[in-house]
Scaffold this active site. Structure first.
Site, PDB file in Angstrom:
ATOM      1  N   GLU A 246      26.754 -23.479 135.138  1.00 45.57           N
ATOM      2  CA  GLU A 246      27.290 -23.896 133.836  1.00 45.57           C
ATOM      3  C   GLU A 246      27.719 -25.366 133.857  1.00 45.57           C
ATOM      4  O   GLU A 246      28.874 -25.698 133.625  1.00 45.57           O
ATOM      5  CB  GLU A 246      28.446 -22.971 133.425  1.00 45.57           C
ATOM      6  CG  GLU A 246      27.974 -21.516 133.362  1.00 45.57           C
ATOM      7  CD  GLU A 246      28.945 -20.553 132.721  1.00 45.57           C
ATOM      8  OE1 GLU A 246      30.152 -20.687 132.972  1.00 45.57           O
ATOM      9  OE2 GLU A 246      28.465 -19.661 131.984  1.00 45.57           O
ATOM     10  N   ASP A 325      26.704 -11.310 132.622  1.00 50.07           N
ATOM     11  CA  ASP A 325      28.072 -11.850 132.572  1.00 50.07           C
ATOM     12  C   ASP A 325      29.054 -10.848 131.969  1.00 50.07           C
ATOM     13  O   ASP A 325      29.444 -11.000 130.807  1.00 50.07           O
ATOM     14  CB  ASP A 325      28.087 -13.142 131.751  1.00 50.07           C
ATOM     15  CG  ASP A 325      29.396 -13.897 131.897  1.00 50.07           C
ATOM     16  OD1 ASP A 325      30.207 -13.525 132.764  1.00 50.07           O
ATOM     17  OD2 ASP A 325      29.607 -14.863 131.131  1.00 50.07           O
ATOM     18  N   GLU A 353      37.263 -10.598 128.437  1.00 51.05           N
ATOM     19  CA  GLU A 353      36.532 -11.639 127.704  1.00 51.05           C
ATOM     20  C   GLU A 353      35.558 -11.061 126.679  1.00 51.05           C
ATOM     21  O   GLU A 353      35.541 -11.488 125.524  1.00 51.05           O
ATOM     22  CB  GLU A 353      35.787 -12.533 128.703  1.00 51.05           C
ATOM     23  CG  GLU A 353      34.912 -13.560 128.012  1.00 51.05           C
ATOM     24  CD  GLU A 353      34.194 -14.483 128.972  1.00 51.05           C
ATOM     25  OE1 GLU A 353      34.417 -14.401 130.194  1.00 51.05           O
ATOM     26  OE2 GLU A 353      33.396 -15.303 128.474  1.00 51.05           O
TER      27      GLU A 353
HETATM   28  C1  GCU Z   1      31.629 -16.926 131.730  1.00 55.84           C
HETATM   29  C2  GCU Z   1      32.854 -17.382 130.989  1.00 55.84           C
HETATM   30  C3  GCU Z   1      33.317 -18.716 131.478  1.00 55.84           C
HETATM   31  C4  GCU Z   1      33.486 -18.690 133.005  1.00 55.84           C
HETATM   32  C5  GCU Z   1      32.232 -18.180 133.660  1.00 55.84           C
HETATM   33  C6  GCU Z   1      32.371 -17.977 135.159  1.00 55.84           C
HETATM   34  O1  GCU Z   1      30.547 -17.728 131.410  1.00 55.84           O
HETATM   35  O2  GCU Z   1      32.576 -17.438 129.623  1.00 55.84           O
HETATM   36  O3  GCU Z   1      34.536 -19.006 130.841  1.00 55.84           O
HETATM   37  O4  GCU Z   1      33.781 -19.952 133.462  1.00 55.84           O
HETATM   38  O5  GCU Z   1      31.874 -16.950 133.119  1.00 55.84           O
HETATM   39  O6  GCU Z   1      32.423 -16.840 135.582  1.00 55.84           O
HETATM   40  O7  GCU Z   1      32.409 -18.936 135.904  1.00 55.84           O
END
Ligand code: GCU
Length: 630
Positions: A246, A325, A353
């Site tokens: 990410e 996820d 979440e």
């Molecule tokens: C999801 C989540 C993020 C988090 C990520 C992770 O994408 O939305 O907020 O940082 O998981 O597990 O690193």
């Protein structure tokens, strides 16, 4: 109000019990936690090498109980074990109980930011951070340590995996001075600290021009950092890394493997018995929705599986339970159990979440039971890996500085369940939920409807959510409430590809080929529409709305029915809760009632948005003629 924790803290001293044993923290804790208990037994403590580390036995006869621990940690767990036993109405005569954890690493990750906010946090502010640096209320932090220890948690990270520039400062002398104080609070509770580190720490903290793991200067940076860290916190558990994930930097971006990235840090931690937890949450987050070949669930396996055997001994790769996820329904990650020469951690998310933000009721113990029961081969399931290839169980915490720790009082049962199921994965959701109800509200048989409602809550949420494992019909970014096409044309690789005739992704050999990542037994189960569990049909298969499910209903009618049912069942939750009012404190009743009303609004919104969406796509009305907005 502290929910199940309240009774540990009770200051209604009745008769202080006689407590004897070796001078150690467990003895102090025993005096502390039993002083509030009416008619506490006389307790003696001893340590025995004959028991494994962290294990304990309780032997009781009338008013006397002897706790034996394999070490001081075992004694500590024995103290809580006895307290739980008594509180649940257990008898002392003929008490003879032995407990040992299934796995030695039972970990909570806090996604807390230095500014005090909590990423995906639904229970207030951070318990560890204020205004850019470590900051806390000491009494509260000690209570928290006791809360976690009482359910067997023994490692925690206190800063977000998305380490920002301020979080990275934890590796400096200043940061470590502060963190060492937190470690001091948790140490007597047998809880060790983990530091989330930034892949670019060599640049951000060390002033180097690169973070390339094969660069000697980078290796020296990590060696120096480890030496510094262990000067301040000699028993630090290790580091946690989110790399190449990410938009975060990592070895892949530098042309190195994940193993090269992890091993340079592992070598620095090894002299101190430290572990590097290396997350596997890697995928292309810049996908073009028109690209139907790239398939997000395949990514982690593609990166990591070829590296089996390449990681140092003190690397544990941390794998989310599902390949995407933390959705309401996913198969297990094919990485779990696949890498026989690599240590693995199974990562859960207690923070809700995608499962209702601790507004909607969602029993995660039920969810985790499914994860544990997911097959690895014909002969083994995921539960069998625990204490074997999987030598750590981790969860993203759902706590914050809210008065009851978790925002929703009933969400506390998820934290409790995580600790209990990490200690003993053979415990059922019904057992741990019942335990939590007993410890929180007392052993009142009239509360049976509460147990039923909590155990049903995951199914109910799933009914009004995205259907049959397809996931992702949530509002982008916040991940609360419906937005069917919210992620459909985005870069995140999370598509349902619904048109007027069909929905779902073909992930079999005729599609993206994802199923091939599983053992042949599991692969074949998912490949075949007949044997694929129905609740994951749309994860693995693309199906026309007219196809018949096992019940004889069409897929479309199933979607309509479940969404009407799910919303109706939330109405029933409200009635159930109202019926229990007389057995609950005013405070507990009111706070949960308020959440349930918010859940009702959400469930109705999901019902109507989803049903309208599919009615508009297909033009086919509900067979039962119920109202669908259009
Ligand atoms: C999801 C989540 C993020 C988090 C990520 C992770 O994408 O939305 O907020 O940082 O998981 O597990 O690193």
């Amino acid at each position: 109000m502290f929910g199940y924790h309240a009774w540990i803290q009770s200051d209604k001293v009745s008769s202080a019990p006689t407590v004897s044993g070796p001078e150690c923290f467990a003895l102090e804790e025993c005096k502390q936690v039993f002083k509030g208990l009416k008619d506490a037994p006389n307790i003696s403590l001893s340590i025995s090498d004959a028991l494994p580390l962290e294990a304990y036995t309780l032997v009781g006869c009338h008013d006397n109980v002897h706790i034996t621990g394999g070490d001081e940690a075992g004694l500590l767990y024995g103290v809580y074990g006895l307290l739980f036993h008594i509180r649940k109405g257990g008898r002392l005569d003929n008490l003879n109980l032995t407990e040992k954890p299934a796995v030695n690493r039972r970990i909570l990750n806090h996604w807390d930011n230095p500014d005090g906010s909590v990423e995906r946090g639904y229970a207030g502010k951070s318990l560890f951070w204020q205004n850019g640096r470590i900051g806390y209320n000491l009494d509260r932090l000690r209570d928290y340590a006791r809360l976690l220890a009482s359910i067997g948690i023994n490692q925690i990270s206190v800063n977000n995996v998305n380490v920002n520039a301020l979080g990275a400062q934890l590796l400096t002398e200043d940061g470590l001075k502060d963190l060492a104080k937190v470690a001091d609070v948790f140490r007597p509770f047998n809880i060790k600290i983990i530091i989330s580190v930034h892949f670019d720490s060599p640049v951000i903290v060390g002033g180097l021009r690169t973070s390339d793991p094969v660069d000697e200067k980078v290796a020296r940076f990590w060696t120096d950092a480890a030496a510094r860290v262990y000067r301040y916190i000699p028993d630090l558990a290790g580091f946690l890394m989110k790399a190449d994930s990410e938009f975060r930097s990592g070895p892949t971006a530098l042309g190195r493997t994940q193993a090269e990235g992890a091993n340079v840090i592992a070598k620095a931690l090894a002299p101190f018995n430290g572990t590097i937890y290396w997350r596997c949450f890697i995928y292309d987050c810049t996908q073009d929705w028109r690209d139907t070949v790239t398939d997000r669930p395949k990514a982690a396996y593609d990166y990591f599986y070829p590296l089996n055997g390449c990681f140092d001994e003190n690397v544990i790769i941390q794998i989310k339970n599902g390949p995407v996820d933390f959705q309401v329904r996913e198969p297990n990650s094919p990485l779990l159990g696949a890498m026989d020469k690599t240590r693995q951690a199974l990562e859960f998310q207690i923070a809700q979440e995608y499962t209702g933000h601790q507004i909607d009721l969602y029993n995660l113990a039920v969810h985790w039971e499914d994860v544990f029961e997911h097959p690895i081969t014909e002969a083994r399931n995921t539960r069998d890996l625990i204490g074997q290839e999987v030598d750590a169980i981790v969860a993203v915490s759902n706590t914050g500085d809210d008065e009851n720790w978790c925002g929703h009082l009933l969400a506390q049962s998820n934290l409790y369940a995580f600790g209990r199921m990490a200690w003993n994965p053979a415990l059922t959701a019904a057992q741990v939920t019942q335990e939590w109800i007993h410890l929180t509200f007392g052993a009142n048989p009239k509360l049976k409807p509460l147990l039923d409602m909590m155990l049903k809550s995951r199914d109910v949420f799933e009914k009004y959510n995205a259907p049959l494992g397809i996931g992702w019909m949530v509002t982008p970014h916040t991940h609360y409430g419906p937005d069917v096409d919210g992620y459909e044309f985005s870069k995140w690789g999370t598509y349902h590809r619904a048109n007027h005739e069909a929905i779902g992704i073909d992930r079999t050999r005729t599609g993206t080929g994802y199923t091939a990542q599983y053992h042949p037994y599991v692969r074949d189960m998912y490949e075949n529409k007949e044997t694929c569990p129905e609740n994951m049909l749309l994860f693995f298969h693309r199906l026309p709305y007219s196809c018949r499910l096992k019940s004889g209903k069409t897929l479309l009618q199933y979607i309509y029915d479940t969404h009407f049912e799910g919303a109706d069942e939330v109405d029933d939750f409200i009635k159930t809760w109202e019926s229990l009012k007389e057995y609950l404190s005013e405070e507990a009743y009111t706070t949960v009632a308020e959440r349930l009303l918010r859940q009702q609004v959400n469930a109705r919104q999901w019902r109507d948005v989803i049903n309208t969406y599919f009615y508009r796509k297909t033009g086919i009305p509900d067979e039962a003629g119920r109202k669908i907005y259009c």
